[in-house]
Design an enzyme around this catalytic site. Sequence first.
Site, PDB file in Angstrom:
ATOM      1  CD  GLU A 251     -10.723  -4.807   6.817  1.00  0.00           C
ATOM      2  OE1 GLU A 251     -11.593  -5.650   6.596  1.00  0.00           O
ATOM      3  OE2 GLU A 251     -10.851  -3.881   7.632  1.00  0.00           O
TER       4      GLU A 251
ATOM      5  CG  HIS B 103      -9.233  -4.590  18.247  1.00  0.00           C
ATOM      6  ND1 HIS B 103     -10.073  -5.588  18.667  1.00  0.00           N
ATOM      7  CD2 HIS B 103      -9.822  -4.051  17.154  1.00  0.00           C
ATOM      8  CE1 HIS B 103     -11.125  -5.643  17.859  1.00  0.00           C
ATOM      9  NE2 HIS B 103     -11.004  -4.721  16.942  1.00  0.00           N
TER      10      HIS B 103
END
Lengths: 402, 393
Positions: free
Chosen positions: A125, A194
């Site tokens: 990322e 998450h």
Amino acid sequence: MAIGVASFNLLQPVIGNYFCLIDENMWGIIRQNVGVTGGLSSQGLGNHMMRLRPVASAMRNYSSATKEMTVRDALNSALDEEMAADPNVFVMGEEVGEYQGAYKITKGLLDKYGPERVVDTPITEAGFAGIGVGAAYHGLRPVIEFMTFNFSMQAIDHVINSAAKSNYMSAGQINVPIVFRGPNGPAAGVGAQHSQCYGAWYGSVPGLKVLVPYSSEDARGLLKAAIRDPDPVVFLENELLYGESFPVSAESLDSSFCLPIGKAKIEREGKDITITAFSKMVGYALKAAEILEKDGINAEVINLRSIRPLDRATINASVRKTNRLVTVEEGFPQHGIGAEICASVVEDSFGYLDAPVERIAGADVPTPYAANLERMAFPQIEDIVRAAKRACYRSVPMSATA
Amino acid sequence: MTLARRSSGFLKPLSTACSSSFLHRRPYSTDDTTTITVETSVPFTGHNCEPPSRSVDTNPKELMTFFTDMALMRRMEIAADSLYKSKLIRGFCHLYDGQEAVSIGMEAAITKKDCIITAYRDHCLFLGRGGTLLESFAELMGRTAGCSNGKGGSMHFYKKEACFYGGHGIVGAQVPLGCGLAFAQKYRKEGHVTFTMYGDGAANQGQLFEALNMAALWDLPAILVCENNHYGMGTAEWRAAKSPAYYKRGDYVPGLKVDGMDAFAVKQACKFAKEHVLKNGPIILEMDTYRYHGHSMSDPGSTYRTRDEISGVRQERDPIERIRKLILAHDLATEKELKDIEKQARKEVDEAIVKAKESPMPDEPELFTNVYRKGFGVESFGADRKELRTTLP
């Protein structure tokens, strides 16, 4: 200012698509006018759009049968149309191409636009967010997908330091027309790492625009606006909404459709209490409103659509009408979006409040996995109803502390 | 009636098995430690180091243990698949079947004072560290008997007393964490090492190279184990890495390429690595392995690879089959005995699931426990802060 007013009057007989011909400068002027004069309808231009739409429909003889569309298809079609319209737009992220998208949002785009414009990345990322920002510096219009915004933390330096602040630091030379999009907030049973909502963090950064669609029309209109916008936009979706279907108007299916950035939408008009929400919580707020209606409480539900810029005008106008406010969000409560909305209302509309502002937010704990604990960790419809009743002084005595 | 066997490729002919009279056939041994030497399937390939020998010493006890433990791991993962489909397991569930040899071989070479840290494909590694089936299934179903009391879920299994540090959801994050474990081990002069595990998808993460550089600079006892199952979610290694020779990616850090489907190759490599890092600083072990399931239960695993490839690996390289053949070739047990072991594994798994289902969901006050180790009486809130507020312990 005069220009703004004149333009506003011209908008009266306008047909839906006209809005997209207006550039950002005019929006600013018009918005200021609405707030300052107060004489114009205080519900904001977004709602003028809502009331104009039937006129437009009649003028164009659109079919009155409403089409339904899932949020997933709305996002997919928005991406498709913007990529077709501008060759500088490209999509980059993990599994966006051959896999058709981890959540199938980018389905079919690789076949249509090829691997140069739909770029699969390694699981890196920080690297690809930086690459995206660099491409935007040099004139391209990237749409960077984070598989979830939890992973954006690996790249947050680029979102904030490389993208958000560049236009300012370079005195306007380097703007960054990039969109960072992906699912945000909790899903179902995905655990502590998450499930975080990043609305408050990104919403506090000047230079960023932060959008939070709820319905399919929001998804289409706001994503198209985000891609066309010359500044970095953080586009926070919701995994559980992807499969939900919403009715979409005929205008919203047009490829030039877009929604204004920075305007909230009154999803449900009411006079007794204002409930603000965004993303999935809008659905919960609407259900809470139905329950409250049975108890004689007429709730106004505001779909924020935009966290930054925050539509303080619409929120304050609503609170001035109802005198009570409940803010709803899934993120952590401290320094959250509800806290900012509360501060804004206290600053601008203190005299109109008849009760303290109520905040409903995620619990102040990392997200547990166990199903019963997870349910307690996020707002449920009954929490919104309870808070609304408290604000209306209709509550049952509070339960003892845990 | 024993037949001399040296090659691991032969199965005992059926006639021999049937004709073995029970007077001559002793039951398989569970504590025989006479040395047997086996050869790894392929030689090791070294990068900036001399690879260890292909010949690995073992014994019947170890062979039988490998088989029993791997059978249990395989059964557990298959059972987890069914539980997920029945919606008893929620969220994400990443299964390890096919990769068992890495956990088993590693455990055979190390102690419970050596640390292991991994990402989210952690169920079998947890078992290898001494975790129980009950703790595993209860955690997967979000019950109090789970190893994290039901609060972690599939991706967050831990066992601190066995130096198993999880169980991490963010790809690549566990690598600097593992180098940190090694840092602490060196700081305290423990003489133990850390195995920090990651996949081919995580191998491209920048933080890995940052941590590796420091581990090399400071001679940390860190062994980076790349479990290369060739697919990072749906992306094949050659589409994600300019150089998929992960054992070479350390550049100045030595590396070893290992057949991860061969438990003895893994054992040998880990033994070699442990000795190496205590003297010379970090090393990379690339385990060439394979996962039969997709990336997770939401991934069919067949859109980016062919079913022929999957069944091919199952036929040619399955880690349990390799041990079965070795056992039969060395005449340590009969086929029936091995099948009985597998049946027993199934039984143990089924019993653990029944028990796990009986375990209750965590009590509601558990929402607020373990936010801090030391709370100082700080307040915390539920979704409706006026309805549910508490002081953290």
